[in-house]
Design a protein around this motif. Structure first.
Motif, PDB file in Angstrom:
ATOM      1  N   SER A 113      -2.945  14.226  -1.375  1.00  0.00           N
ATOM      2  CA  SER A 113      -1.726  14.823  -0.800  1.00  0.00           C
ATOM      3  C   SER A 113      -1.910  15.115   0.686  1.00  0.00           C
ATOM      4  O   SER A 113      -0.983  14.946   1.487  1.00  0.00           O
ATOM      5  CB  SER A 113      -1.362  16.111  -1.547  1.00  0.00           C
ATOM      6  N   GLN A 114      -3.110  15.539   1.065  1.00  0.00           N
ATOM      7  CA  GLN A 114      -3.391  15.733   2.491  1.00  0.00           C
ATOM      8  C   GLN A 114      -3.304  14.408   3.235  1.00  0.00           C
ATOM      9  O   GLN A 114      -2.755  14.320   4.335  1.00  0.00           O
ATOM     10  CB  GLN A 114      -4.790  16.325   2.686  1.00  0.00           C
ATOM     11  N   GLU A 120       1.791  10.236   7.430  1.00  0.00           N
ATOM     12  CA  GLU A 120       3.159  10.330   7.951  1.00  0.00           C
ATOM     13  C   GLU A 120       3.181  10.972   9.335  1.00  0.00           C
ATOM     14  O   GLU A 120       3.947  10.549  10.204  1.00  0.00           O
ATOM     15  CB  GLU A 120       4.026  11.114   6.963  1.00  0.00           C
ATOM     16  N   ILE A 121       2.331  11.967   9.535  1.00  0.00           N
ATOM     17  CA  ILE A 121       2.257  12.573  10.869  1.00  0.00           C
ATOM     18  C   ILE A 121       1.742  11.540  11.873  1.00  0.00           C
ATOM     19  O   ILE A 121       2.279  11.389  12.971  1.00  0.00           O
ATOM     20  CB  ILE A 121       1.351  13.831  10.858  1.00  0.00           C
TER      21      ILE A 121
ATOM     22  N   ALA B 134      -0.821   5.356   1.155  1.00  0.00           N
ATOM     23  CA  ALA B 134      -0.196   4.194   1.779  1.00  0.00           C
ATOM     24  C   ALA B 134       1.259   4.479   2.109  1.00  0.00           C
ATOM     25  O   ALA B 134       1.970   5.116   1.324  1.00  0.00           O
ATOM     26  CB  ALA B 134      -0.284   2.987   0.843  1.00  0.00           C
ATOM     27  N   LEU B 135       1.681   4.011   3.275  1.00  0.00           N
ATOM     28  CA  LEU B 135       3.095   4.002   3.631  1.00  0.00           C
ATOM     29  C   LEU B 135       3.556   2.560   3.526  1.00  0.00           C
ATOM     30  O   LEU B 135       2.948   1.649   4.107  1.00  0.00           O
ATOM     31  CB  LEU B 135       3.300   4.520   5.057  1.00  0.00           C
ATOM     32  N   LEU B 136       4.630   2.361   2.776  1.00  0.00           N
ATOM     33  CA  LEU B 136       5.135   1.003   2.523  1.00  0.00           C
ATOM     34  C   LEU B 136       6.625   0.993   2.837  1.00  0.00           C
ATOM     35  O   LEU B 136       7.469   1.060   1.938  1.00  0.00           O
ATOM     36  CB  LEU B 136       4.883   0.623   1.065  1.00  0.00           C
ATOM     37  N   GLY B 137       6.939   0.985   4.122  1.00  0.00           N
ATOM     38  CA  GLY B 137       8.334   1.112   4.516  1.00  0.00           C
ATOM     39  C   GLY B 137       8.834   2.495   4.142  1.00  0.00           C
ATOM     40  O   GLY B 137       8.231   3.500   4.522  1.00  0.00           O
ATOM     41  N   ALA B 138       9.902   2.540   3.354  1.00  0.00           N
ATOM     42  CA  ALA B 138      10.481   3.840   2.984  1.00  0.00           C
ATOM     43  C   ALA B 138       9.734   4.497   1.826  1.00  0.00           C
ATOM     44  O   ALA B 138       9.941   5.677   1.555  1.00  0.00           O
ATOM     45  CB  ALA B 138      11.941   3.653   2.611  1.00  0.00           C
ATOM     46  N   SER B 139       8.901   3.750   1.148  1.00  0.00           N
ATOM     47  CA  SER B 139       8.190   4.336   0.007  1.00  0.00           C
ATOM     48  C   SER B 139       6.732   4.642   0.369  1.00  0.00           C
ATOM     49  O   SER B 139       6.237   4.222   1.419  1.00  0.00           O
ATOM     50  CB  SER B 139       8.259   3.401  -1.205  1.00  0.00           C
ATOM     51  N   LYS B 140       6.091   5.370  -0.514  1.00  0.00           N
ATOM     52  CA  LYS B 140       4.693   5.723  -0.271  1.00  0.00           C
ATOM     53  C   LYS B 140       3.951   5.811  -1.594  1.00  0.00           C
ATOM     54  O   LYS B 140       4.564   5.941  -2.662  1.00  0.00           O
ATOM     55  CB  LYS B 140       4.597   7.046   0.493  1.00  0.00           C
ATOM     56  N   ALA B 141       2.629   5.729  -1.514  1.00  0.00           N
ATOM     57  CA  ALA B 141       1.791   5.817  -2.715  1.00  0.00           C
ATOM     58  C   ALA B 141       0.511   6.544  -2.345  1.00  0.00           C
ATOM     59  O   ALA B 141      -0.035   6.331  -1.254  1.00  0.00           O
ATOM     60  CB  ALA B 141       1.472   4.413  -3.227  1.00  0.00           C
ATOM     61  N   ILE B 155      -5.575  -0.384  -5.692  1.00  0.00           N
ATOM     62  CA  ILE B 155      -5.904  -0.480  -4.264  1.00  0.00           C
ATOM     63  C   ILE B 155      -5.780  -1.920  -3.777  1.00  0.00           C
ATOM     64  O   ILE B 155      -5.267  -2.176  -2.679  1.00  0.00           O
ATOM     65  CB  ILE B 155      -7.307   0.121  -3.996  1.00  0.00           C
ATOM     66  N   LEU B 156      -6.205  -2.871  -4.603  1.00  0.00           N
ATOM     67  CA  LEU B 156      -6.026  -4.285  -4.229  1.00  0.00           C
ATOM     68  C   LEU B 156      -4.540  -4.603  -4.065  1.00  0.00           C
ATOM     69  O   LEU B 156      -4.141  -5.305  -3.133  1.00  0.00           O
ATOM     70  CB  LEU B 156      -6.638  -5.198  -5.297  1.00  0.00           C
ATOM     71  N   ASP B 157      -3.726  -4.069  -4.957  1.00  0.00           N
ATOM     72  CA  ASP B 157      -2.281  -4.298  -4.874  1.00  0.00           C
ATOM     73  C   ASP B 157      -1.714  -3.701  -3.582  1.00  0.00           C
ATOM     74  O   ASP B 157      -0.892  -4.330  -2.903  1.00  0.00           O
ATOM     75  CB  ASP B 157      -1.605  -3.680  -6.107  1.00  0.00           C
ATOM     76  N   LEU B 158      -2.189  -2.512  -3.230  1.00  0.00           N
ATOM     77  CA  LEU B 158      -1.693  -1.871  -1.997  1.00  0.00           C
ATOM     78  C   LEU B 158      -2.140  -2.658  -0.759  1.00  0.00           C
ATOM     79  O   LEU B 158      -1.370  -2.791   0.199  1.00  0.00           O
ATOM     80  CB  LEU B 158      -2.186  -0.415  -1.924  1.00  0.00           C
ATOM     81  N   ILE B 159      -3.366  -3.164  -0.774  1.00  0.00           N
ATOM     82  CA  ILE B 159      -3.822  -3.990   0.360  1.00  0.00           C
ATOM     83  C   ILE B 159      -2.892  -5.197   0.512  1.00  0.00           C
ATOM     84  O   ILE B 159      -2.448  -5.532   1.612  1.00  0.00           O
ATOM     85  CB  ILE B 159      -5.282  -4.456   0.165  1.00  0.00           C
ATOM     86  N   ASN B 160      -2.590  -5.834  -0.606  1.00  0.00           N
ATOM     87  CA  ASN B 160      -1.696  -6.990  -0.565  1.00  0.00           C
ATOM     88  C   ASN B 160      -0.319  -6.623  -0.039  1.00  0.00           C
ATOM     89  O   ASN B 160       0.272  -7.345   0.756  1.00  0.00           O
ATOM     90  CB  ASN B 160      -1.552  -7.585  -1.972  1.00  0.00           C
TER      91      ASN B 160
END
Lengths: 137, 165
Positions: A113-114, A120-121, B134-141, B155-160
């Motif tokens: 969460s951090q 984002e920051i 991860a930031l993926l445009g408007a979404s995040k994980a 993590i492999l999926d996020l890298i891709n």
């Protein structure tokens, strides 16, 4: 007994600086700061300096003083607007010393969460290199 | 154990040294020797190609002392370095390589970055926990996965997703 003047509250459009003291906090691929620079540790808050009423020269002087105290090299600063912190449910708490100092508080305890907040920051922060330093890439 | 070697020394002598004469000490020394050989093998060239291994060693060295940031930072330990190294090596061949960094809690970090809103950071702890965001445009994980020899699928999926055009 002396009265301590009330610290001005932080407005949403106010700018703050996080001084960058490590090269590995700056991306090689683009002129931005990595989220690593915004992880609070060991204290549960993150130190920033309010731009409020400071000239550019004064702001850099504060950054240099922080770097000298640690000691470390001042590579630049990440400027962020208060709103980008407030909208993540964090709080900005001004402190009387040092000048214009504030703590970003209210961080969640768990690391993922951090990290997402730090991401984002970092995405919204502007990196300003210290151009008069030979250490800046 | 603090990391007190330069990058050159790391390649020449290896990361772990032992002054003990026990079987355990010999085993550790032997494993370290094998690790060095592995580092210099052709399979490692992919990691060396963009300097990520060099950067990882450099960052680990810079942050190997307690209070490396002058603000109470935790040191990057040998254990954390090895976890990070093995994570790097476990990335499938042909995957984009990340850049390396460190956080004040002593974790080493890997970042895959395409833009401000398309970026992935993975923190590696001494226990082998992988904290990712991860930031993926408007979404995040974000979350935590254990690391044990294989890079977790998520993590492999996020890298891709970060690196694919």
């Amino acid at each position: 007994m002396t009265d301590i003047p009330a610290l001005p509250p932080v407005s949403e459009d106010e700018w703050m600086a996080r001084f960058i003291l490590f090269r590995h906090w700056i991306r090689k691929s683009d002129p931005r700061v990595r989220p690593d620079a915004f992880i609070p540790h060991p204290y549960p808050d993150l130190s920033v300096t309010r731009h409020m009423d400071l000239s550019e020269a004064e702001l850099w002087q504060i950054g240099q003083a922080i770097a000298d105290k640690r000691p470390a090299t001042l590579y630049g600063r990440a400027d962020l607007q208060a709103i980008s912190v407030i909208k993540k449910s964090l709080h900005i708490v001004p402190t009387p010393e040092p000048k214009n100092h504030a703590n970003i508080t209210g961080w969640p305890a768990d690391k993922p969460s951090q990290k997402i907040i730090a991401q984002e920051i970092a995405a919204e922060a502007r990196f300003i290199p210290k151009l008069d330093s030979s250490s800046v890439r | 154990m603090n990391l007190a070697m330069t990058s050159a020394e790391f390649y020449k002598y290896g990361f772990m040294t032992t002054g003990g004469a026990s079987d355990t000490a010999y085993f550790i020394a032997d494993q370290a020797q094998k690790g060095r050989g592995h580092l210099q093998s052709p399979h490692s060239l992919g990691l060396g190609a963009n300097g990520v291994l060099e950067d990882l060693i450099k960052v680990a060295e810079e942050c190997s002392s307690a209070d490396w940031d002058g603000y109470g930072a935790a040191p990057v330990t040998n254990e954390t370095f090895w976890q990070a190294y093995h994570f790097l090596r476990a990335l499938p061949f042909g995957f984009p390589t990340p850049s390396a960094g460190a956080e004040p809690d002593g974790h080493l970090t890997f970042e895959w970055h395409r833009s401000a809103r398309r970026t992935l950071s993975v923190s590696v702890s001494s226990e082998g926990d992988l904290h990712y965001a991860a930031l993926l445009g408007a979404s995040k994980a974000y979350g935590t996965e254990p690391f044990s020899e294989v890079v977790p699928e998520i993590i492999l999926d996020l890298i891709n997703r970060v690196c694919s055009i």
